[in-house]
Design a protein around this motif. Structure first.
Motif, short mmCIF file in Angstrom:
data_model
loop_
_atom_site.label_atom_id
_atom_site.label_comp_id
_atom_site.label_asym_id
_atom_site.label_seq_id
_atom_site.Cartn_x
_atom_site.Cartn_y
_atom_site.Cartn_z
N VAL A 46 81.40 -22.96 -1.14
CA VAL A 46 82.44 -22.00 -1.31
C VAL A 46 84.05 -22.53 -1.72
O VAL A 46 84.49 -21.93 -2.68
N LEU A 91 88.56 -25.04 3.34
CA LEU A 91 88.89 -23.63 3.64
C LEU A 91 90.32 -23.30 3.89
O LEU A 91 90.79 -22.29 3.06
N PRO A 143 80.73 -24.03 3.66
CA PRO A 143 82.16 -24.40 3.22
C PRO A 143 82.22 -25.07 1.99
O PRO A 143 83.49 -25.04 1.05
N ALA A 179 84.37 -15.97 3.60
CA ALA A 179 84.14 -17.24 4.17
C ALA A 179 84.28 -17.13 5.82
O ALA A 179 85.42 -16.76 6.25
#
Length: 605
Positions: A280, A312, A277, A303
């Motif tokens: 990302v 996220l 995460p 994700a």
């Protein structure tokens, strides 16, 4: 404590060492029903909560432990560590100090107090505690390294170098000291000495990616781009999830105009390690910054931890905003902050609430941020917007555009007949540093370039002359400020100042700065080195190239207001509080003209 409980506590301690945190928590809860006054159970539970990332719950458990037995220096120290992780440095410091009242010889608490003071930018206090440790043990390598780190942070570079060298005399293979010695040389722009330290450190610790990262950044600063690129990739190969390296490498590609390479490092790693995460998050943030909204949405959609990871979830809020779904965006922000209260995400939510006209809700979020970072300049900038939009008179007290925004002319440095002569020498020096193609991704300038590194720390005579003259003006500005112990600008008044950031900007025609604040400053300025004659070209505005104050950077449309405009001349600088919203008007012209400035931030020490 009876023998059975002792055995159970020992068993829990073993589980804690084995990182079986959930089992420790559940077992401690079960035992506390039988032994509600067993403070050690609260302590073990708190440690398990802290190590598993449940910091607020850990604080509560530490406090319950201390209610039963307040004179436990280890527990106070651990509670301080938890507050430090929460960035609540005042509470961390208070607990370390209380631990030392119980046990004045508790060295670990002193070391942590040094770190907390350092994180809170109380560098002089941190240095005093480090010296206290060294008074008892002058050859404490850890304390010596902390002292050197603090001297470096205080810009006392030669002293820092001396202490790092002292550490390396005691332990020639101490990679941390060798690496930091290299970083100090880098700050002094002694790139060859820095590279020598990094290369030696790499030989001692060839698998440490952080050293490759420092090598890469040094090569970048001296324009050895192939070696920089090679070292960035070396760091990623050793530590594929090293977010800062990915971010810097892709910033490197962006500024050099190598857009075909932009994002490749993220893609290569995420193809093999998709459940990251943090990586990302960094990738999506850079895509948004580059204007690639649809690609950012596509990456985020892949994700698997959306809804479980606070970053996220916050990014999902940004996607909802792009899609025009304000209700969903608000839900995502609330969920993200419930998972973890992150200052940056809280500020994004405050911005969203202001845009939605929810000023009181925004102020509630701003107050929560203030508890953690009372001098965060963007937070103060958002507060000023809320107060203005609510018609609160405190807006004028906070910003006072006439009193706090002041233009000055730079004093002519010694050895020059006049200011234009000095500016010509400075301009030629800075032009050689503007060798990139594009502006940095996350900076406020558009259609221009920005120099890397800390400009005013470069050991170049003409730049040090600039620093000396700027320092004179900043001291004059501070001396002219009134006193007010309740004002976030005025209560930090100090004659001891530090240039926390400095750079040069070269704007081309149609270039400008979007409206912004300087989040990490106290005072900010732009010094004008070259200002072209805009009257030679048709302009869209009578204020072409001017700096404006008051209009925010969050696009409030008819709710925006420009409070003050200054059209500077070469040789002038404008000083203002870092939380005041400011930007510039664009200008037209042919390819032969440009505007050059040297902005900087100042903080009190």
């Amino acid at each position: 404590m009876n023998l059975n409980l002792q055995n159970q506590v020992a068993s829990l301690a073993n589980l804690l060492n084995q990182k079986n945190y959930q089992q420790v928590i559940s077992s401690a809860d079960a035992l506390l029903k039988q032994h509600p006054k067993a403070d050690v159970l609260f302590h073990l539970k708190a440690l398990a909560l802290k190590n598993s990332g449940s910091l607020e719950a850990a604080v509560l458990s530490f406090q319950q432990c201390l209610e039963l037995n307040p004179k436990q220096p280890e527990v106070l120290n651990n509670l301080g560590n938890t507050y430090k992780l929460l960035q609540q440095y005042d509470l961390a410091i208070a607990n370390y100090e209380q631990a030392l009242k119980v046990n004045p010889n508790f060295v670990e608490a002193k070391r942590n107090l040094v770190l907390a003071y350092q994180e809170d930018n109380q560098l002089i206090k941190a240095l005093a505690i480090a010296e206290e440790i060294l008074a008892s043990n002058p050859q404490d390598v850890s304390a010596l390294t902390s002292k050197a780190n603090l001297l470096k942070a205080l810009d006392r570079y030669q002293e820092a170098i001396n202490v790092y060298q002292q550490v390396l005399t005691l332990n020639p293979r101490y990679v941390n000291a060798l690496h930091n010695l290299g970083l100090t040389y880098k700050l002094l722009e002694d790139h060859q000495s820095a590279l020598a330290c990094f290369k030696q450190a790499s030989q001692l610790a060839p698998q440490v990616a952080e050293i490759d990262f420092s090598l890469a950044n040094t090569y970048f600063e001296i324009n050895q781009y192939p070696l920089a690129e090679q070292s960035y990739w070396a760091a990623i190969n050793k530590k594929p999830l090293y977010v800062d390296v990915h971010s810097t490498l892709n910033e490197f590609y962006w500024q050099l105009g190598k857009h075909q390479e932009f994002g490749k490092s993220y893609q290569l790693v995420l193809d093999k390690m998709p459940n990251s995460p943090e990586l990302v998050t960094a990738y999506v943030q850079q895509l948004f910054a580059a204007g690639a909204d649809q690609q950012a949405k596509a990456v985020l959609a892949k994700a698997s931890d959306q809804g479980k990871h606070y970053q996220l979830t916050a990014l999902a809020a940004k996607v909802a905003i792009v899609d025009g779904n304000a209700g969903l965006a608000a839900d995502h922000y609330k969920h993200s902050l419930a998972l973890k209260f992150d200052v940056d995400n809280a500020l994004d939510f405050a911005e969203f609430l202001i845009k939605q006209g929810e000023y009181y809700q925004a102020l509630e979020m701003i107050e929560k941020v203030e508890l953690i970072q009372p001098y965060h300049q963007l937070n103060l900038g958002f507060k000023s917007l809320c107060w203005r939009l609510l018609g609160d008179e405190r807006y004028h007290w906070l910003c006072d555009y006439q009193r706090f925004i002041k233009p000055y002319q730079l004093p002519v440095p010694q050895g020059y007949d006049n200011l234009p002569q000095y500016l010509a020498v400075l301009e030629n020096t800075l032009l050689s540093m503007h060798d990139k193609v594009h502006e940095p991704l996350k900076q406020t300038l558009k259609n221009g370039t920005q120099t890397p590194g800390r400009l005013l720390h470069k050991p170049v005579q003409v730049i040090q002359e600039l620093k000396h003259s700027l320092t004179q003006v900043v001291h004059q500005y501070v001396s002219e400020l009134p006193d007010d112990p309740n004002h976030p600008l005025l209560k930090r008044k100090s004659n001891n100042i530090q240039f926390s950031g400095s750079w040069s900007v070269k704007l081309r025609p149609n270039g400008f700065h979007v409206n912004h604040v300087h989040p990490d400053g106290w005072l900010s300025s732009a010094f004008y080195i070259k200002v072209p004659d805009f009257s030679q070209f048709p302009q869209k505005s009578e204020h072409a190239g001017a700096i404006k104050f008051g209009e925010s950077g969050i696009a409030l449309g008819e709710r925006e207001v420009v409070e003050r405009i200054i059209s500077p001349k070469a040789g002038q600088l404008v000083l203002f509080p870092s939380y005041v919203w400011h930007g510039t008007y664009g200008f037209n012209g042919d390819d032969s003209i440009f505007r050059m400035t040297s902005p900087f931030d100042v903080i009190p020490v």
